[in-house]
Each structure stands twice: as C-alpha cells, then as structure tokens.
Design a protein around this motif. Structure first.
Motif, short mmCIF file in Angstrom:
data_model
loop_
_atom_site.label_atom_id
_atom_site.label_comp_id
_atom_site.label_asym_id
_atom_site.label_seq_id
_atom_site.Cartn_x
_atom_site.Cartn_y
_atom_site.Cartn_z
N GLU A 180 -5.97 1.20 -0.02
CA GLU A 180 -6.05 1.98 1.22
C GLU A 180 -4.99 3.09 1.17
OE1 GLU A 180 -5.32 1.37 6.05
OE2 GLU A 180 -4.99 -0.28 4.64
N LEU A 181 -5.42 4.31 1.47
CA LEU A 181 -4.52 5.46 1.51
C LEU A 181 -4.00 5.63 2.94
CD1 LEU A 181 -3.34 7.99 0.07
CD2 LEU A 181 -5.45 9.18 0.70
N VAL A 182 -2.67 5.64 3.10
CA VAL A 182 -2.06 5.78 4.43
C VAL A 182 -1.13 6.99 4.39
CG1 VAL A 182 -0.80 4.62 6.27
CG2 VAL A 182 -2.11 3.27 4.63
N LYS A 186 -14.55 6.46 -6.79
CA LYS A 186 -14.98 7.67 -6.08
C LYS A 186 -14.66 7.60 -4.59
CE LYS A 186 -18.57 9.13 -9.31
NZ LYS A 186 -20.01 9.43 -9.51
N ASP A 187 -14.73 6.40 -3.99
CA ASP A 187 -14.43 6.28 -2.56
C ASP A 187 -12.96 6.61 -2.29
OD1 ASP A 187 -17.03 5.61 -1.95
OD2 ASP A 187 -16.68 3.45 -2.05
N PHE A 188 -12.06 6.06 -3.11
CA PHE A 188 -10.65 6.39 -2.94
C PHE A 188 -10.41 7.87 -3.18
CE2 PHE A 188 -6.43 7.22 -4.65
CZ PHE A 188 -5.62 6.69 -3.66
N CYS A 189 -11.04 8.41 -4.20
CA CYS A 189 -10.89 9.84 -4.50
C CYS A 189 -11.39 10.69 -3.34
CB CYS A 189 -11.63 10.19 -5.79
SG CYS A 189 -10.84 9.54 -7.29
N LEU A 196 1.42 6.87 1.16
CA LEU A 196 1.52 5.68 0.32
C LEU A 196 0.13 5.04 0.21
CD1 LEU A 196 4.77 3.82 1.52
CD2 LEU A 196 4.51 5.27 -0.48
N ILE A 197 -0.01 4.17 -0.77
CA ILE A 197 -1.23 3.39 -0.88
C ILE A 197 -0.88 1.91 -0.75
CG2 ILE A 197 -2.77 4.94 -2.11
CD1 ILE A 197 -1.77 3.90 -4.71
N VAL A 211 0.42 -8.33 -1.95
CA VAL A 211 0.22 -6.97 -1.44
C VAL A 211 1.30 -6.07 -2.03
CG1 VAL A 211 0.19 -5.48 0.60
CG2 VAL A 211 -0.83 -7.76 0.72
N ALA A 212 0.91 -4.86 -2.42
CA ALA A 212 1.89 -3.89 -2.94
C ALA A 212 1.67 -2.53 -2.28
CB ALA A 212 1.77 -3.76 -4.45
N TRP A 213 2.77 -1.84 -2.08
CA TRP A 213 2.74 -0.46 -1.61
C TRP A 213 3.41 0.41 -2.68
CZ3 TRP A 213 1.21 1.38 3.37
CH2 TRP A 213 0.85 0.39 4.29
N THR A 214 2.86 1.60 -2.88
CA THR A 214 3.50 2.57 -3.77
C THR A 214 3.05 3.97 -3.39
OG1 THR A 214 4.07 2.98 -6.10
CG2 THR A 214 1.74 2.67 -5.61
N GLY A 215 3.73 4.96 -3.91
CA GLY A 215 3.38 6.35 -3.60
C GLY A 215 4.60 7.24 -3.64
N SER A 216 4.65 8.19 -2.71
CA SER A 216 5.71 9.20 -2.75
C SER A 216 6.81 8.96 -1.72
CB SER A 216 5.11 10.59 -2.49
OG SER A 216 4.57 10.67 -1.17
N MET A 217 6.53 8.15 -0.72
CA MET A 217 7.46 8.03 0.41
C MET A 217 8.61 7.08 0.11
SD MET A 217 6.53 6.98 4.31
CE MET A 217 7.78 6.35 5.43
N ASN A 218 9.81 7.57 0.33
CA ASN A 218 10.99 6.71 0.27
C ASN A 218 11.10 5.91 1.56
OD1 ASN A 218 12.53 7.48 -2.28
ND2 ASN A 218 12.17 9.49 -1.39
#
Length: 491
Positions: A129-131, A445-448, A268-269, A241-248
């Motif tokens: 999930e993209l948040v 493709k759905d996430f993209c 984050l995702i 569950v894991a979160w990752t992305g750009s946000m500190n």
C-alpha cells in the motif's frame, strides 16, 4: 626598502629550494595513490588540481572524503556477519526459487541483477500500500506500535524532535513497558540532535535498545570516511509488517521549518507478506554490525510471513562495503530497459556521465522521460549543480518539473507503468556511492498505477521548465551552475 627587498628575496629562495621540491613530491605521491586506487579520470584530475593549487587543504579533504573506506574494524565485522547472512539468504533463495517464473520475461533481467552479489530474491504473495500523507503515516505508526505483540524494529537516518514524531516515541515506550522487544537504530549524523536529547535515556530506562550507527569519531577520519551514512528507512512490526520509503521519522510541520523550502513531502509503502522477512533480515544485519556488544549475526532466521496478496516484489539493499556499485548498475539497467515511459522523482539530482548518457539515449529512442525535482532545495550546491544538466536533458525532449508544494523528498523510478523502484535512494552520487540505502522493487501494474497517480498529483503542483526560457537565462547563472557541477566528482 632595500631590507624589505632582501627579505623577500631570501623568502623566495627558501621557497624555491625547499618548499617547491616538497610540493612536487607531495603531488607525485598523491598522483601515484590515485593511480593505485584506479579512480575515474575526471575524479583524478579534479583532485589533482586541488592538491596542486592547495596542497595542505587538498590532502586534508582527500583524507576526509576522497575515498570510500569504512574502517578496517567495521569492514572486518561486516565480512564476519556476511558469513551467516549468506547462509540465510541462500535458504530464502531456495525457498522462493519458483517465484521468478511468475515474472514477465522482460522484467527478469532486472530482477536477476538486483539479486546478484548475494542480494534479495524475488518473492510473490505480497500486499503493498502506498501512503503519501505524512500525518497519516505517523498516526499509522502509532497504531501499529500499540497493536504490536512481539517486536518493533526501527531503522532511520533521521529521528527529529517535535510534533507527532514525539508521539511515536511515547507509543514505543508504552510498547516496551508491556513486554514488546524494541530496537531503534539511528544514523549518528542524521539523528544527532535526537541522540543528544533526553529521549535515548528514556528509551533505555523503558527497556528499549538504542544503537547509534556509524558514529563520527574525531581523530579516526583517516581510518573511516566521515560522510558514509546509514540512509535507510525501515520499520518492521512483529516480523509481519514492514514500512519503507523516503520519509524519516519526522513531523514535517516541525521539521526544518527554518530552511525556507516549506514542508517536506514524502511517501512510504506499507508491506505485508513474505517479502517482509527480507526487510527484517536487513535490519538484523545492520543492527548486528552497528552494535558493539554483538560479535555474530543475531537471530539469523527471521520468520517468513504467509502470503497476503499477489504482488511480486524484492527488497533491494545497497551500500559502499557490500554489493558495491550494484545500485548504480540497477538504475542504469532500468533506464536502458525502458521502452515507452520513465518517470523519476528525487529531491537531489546528480547523475554522472554514465547515467546522463543512458537518459539521453532513452529519450533519443522515443522514451517519454519526466524528471520531478523540488523548486526550492535545502542544499544550494546540489540545486545549482542539478540545473547545470537541464540544458542537455531539455535538448532531447526530457520534461523537467519543479515541484513548488514544499521540498519534494519522495524517491521513485517508474518504468513503463509496470516496474517501480521505491525507497530511500536519491538520484545522486551520494546515494549511489556512499550511503547504505534500501528500496523495494515492485513488479505490479496496480501499484505502479497508484504511484503514477501520486506522481500526477506532484505534477499538478509543479512548474514545467520551458526550454526556450531556460536557454535565455543570464550567463552568470550558467557560470554558477557549471562551477557547482565541478564539485560532483569529488564525492
């Protein structure tokens, strides 16, 4: 007057007799060193020019940031940990060996490259999930912490004081008090203010383990480069569950409000499914390396979650010690594999000649390329250097969008609407060569499509750089941009 002329003549003769040979010797030894380590030609001549003009300052700078050593003791510890890591990663690779057959043939080469050099393998059965709302992300963090049962693992470049980031800390203390095993790994430089605050003591008093990664030690610069940083963003809850992305771990309403660039804009995702085990494994590896009391890779068998969806994905970790330059190769390959469309979002754009040529070649063969960067940047030098490349990019039809809704901090690469690389990686030399980074490569493709919608929202808040207007900018700006660009090889 005659006395002054005499003294000047004596000084000149002393310089000619003693200092000039010493200067020549220093430059010669430095040149041999540059040949020995086989640096890129542009980097060699850039450093050589500095040492010739400013020998003392040049040598001092080179010792600090010229090469990429992590220090002998740290390098040895990483090698020791890797022995256990290789065993676990090979087991995981065997466990998911059939998943690669679910991947379209055109994506297998990129996946294989990302997996090379003992990287993570492709795994099916994930939910992603993209948040993109920072306040929502922090509130979800608190909810995840409140619901945690066994473990909470947090690894961030920056944990900043203030706002809802403090509420995350309070929730973590409550979790530890009810028996949840909590570990917090923070970069020494990025989180220096937090690490010097009262929070670490409060955490430890509550039973939370806190470790400072890559501490800066004055006097040890000659043994370890000071600006190698742990730039990853990882949050793992109960191994499920894991979160990752750009946000500190920051509240953008309070973070760097005096920088004049507006609120930081991040995403984050949230990940469920078996690929979470790869993020848990990376965290445990980083924790084992950074914690002085640990001599062997701890808990080298993270649990593998049940399937939670249908998304194909693989975690992609990189760094200056292990898997050296694999990140560069993956980005280069992704650009070269693009057939119809390529979109890059990055706060810091600092492509080298290789990546620039790949972008130009992709545009020449008809790929629609869009680069989205912040209009205002917290690094003036990076901003000027980035703009020195605009003319080349615009000349082949690459669209450049300058986001004016804050400091766009999201880092993503979207390829043909079918593959996304999303994580902590900036499109610059620091991320490519110096930092320990983390990303998730998503083949869905759905996430993209969700990422494409987010990118579209960024474009609605951006000004497109007009090629004609850009070509007419003042000459002094061109001079400043190109001068700033000269610093990029020194990284």
């Amino acid at each position: 007057m005659n006395l002054l002329a005499y003294l000047m003549n004596v000084f000149f003769n002393i310089h000619l007799i003693w200092l000039t040979p010493i200067h020549i010797l220093v430059v010669a030894v430095f040149f041999i060193r540059m040949i020995w380590v086989r640096r890129p030609v542009g980097v060699v001549f850039a450093w050589l020019l500095i040492v010739i003009l400013l020998p003392i300052l040049g040598i001092a700078l080179y010792v600090l940031i010229g090469e990429r050593p992590v220090g002998r003791s740290l390098a040895q510890k990483i090698k020791r940990m890797e022995k256990d890591y290789v065993v676990v990663s090979n087991e995981m690779r065997r466990h998911f060996k059939d998943d690669v057959h679910l991947l379209p043939a055109e994506a297998r080469a990129l996946s294989q490259l990302a997996e090379s050099s003992n990287g993570s393998t492709l795994i099916a059965g994930n939910k992603i999930e993209l948040v993109s709302n920072s306040q929502e992300i922090l509130q979800q963090f608190i909810l995840e912490i409140n619901a945690a049962k066994t473990s909470l693992h947090l690894e961030f470049y920056i944990w900043a004081l203030g706002g809802d980031a403090d509420l995350v800390g309070e929730a973590l203390i409550r979790a530890a008090q009810r028996g949840v095993a909590c570990r917090v790994l923070l970069d020494s430089l990025g989180s220096k203010v937090w690490l010097k605050s009262a929070w670490p003591k409060r955490f430890r008093n509550a039973g939370i383990s806190v470790t400072e990664a890559l501490p800066i030690q004055i006097g040890r610069f000659q043994f370890r480069r000071a600006d190698l940083r742990l730039h990853r963003k990882i949050f793992v809850i109960d191994g499920l569950v894991a979160w990752t992305g750009s946000m500190n771990l920051v509240d953008p309403r309070t973070f760097k409000q005096d920088s004049g660039v507006g609120e930081w804009v991040d995403a984050l995702i949230r990940i469920e499914g078996p690929v979470v085990s790869q993020f848990e494994l990376t965290f445990l590896f980083d924790w084992s390396v950074a914690t002085n009391q640990i001599t062997r890779f701890i808990d080298p068998h993270p649990q593998i979650s049940a399937k939670a969806g249908s998304v194909l994905a693989q975690e992609f970790a990189s760094g200056p010690v292990y898997r050296d330059d694999i990140l560069y190769q993956v980005l280069l390959s992704a650009i070269m594999d693009a057939r119809s469309e390529l979109t890059i979002t990055t706060p810091y754009f600092g492509a080298d000649d290789g990546l620039m040529q790949a972008l130009l070649a992709a545009a020449h063969r008809g790929v629609k390329i869009t680069l989205i960067v912040p209009k205002l940047n917290d690094s003036t030098l990076v901003a000027w250097s980035s703009r020195s490349m605009y003319t080349d990019l615009l000349s082949v039809g690459i669209r450049i969008a300058e986001f004016h809704g804050g400091l766009l901090h999201t880092k993503s690469l979207l390829i043909d609407g079918r593959i996304a690389i999303f994580g902590s990686v900036n499109f610059d030399q620091r991320s490519l060569r110096l930092n320990f980074e983390i990303s998730l490569i998503v083949y869905d493709k759905d996430f993209c499509r969700d990422l494409e919608n987010l990118i579209h929202s960024y474009l609605l808040q951006s000004d497109m750089v007009d090629p004609e207007s850009w070509s007419q900018r003042p000459r002094w700006r061109i001079l400043l941009e190109n001068a700033a660009h000269l610093t990029s090889p020194l990284l």
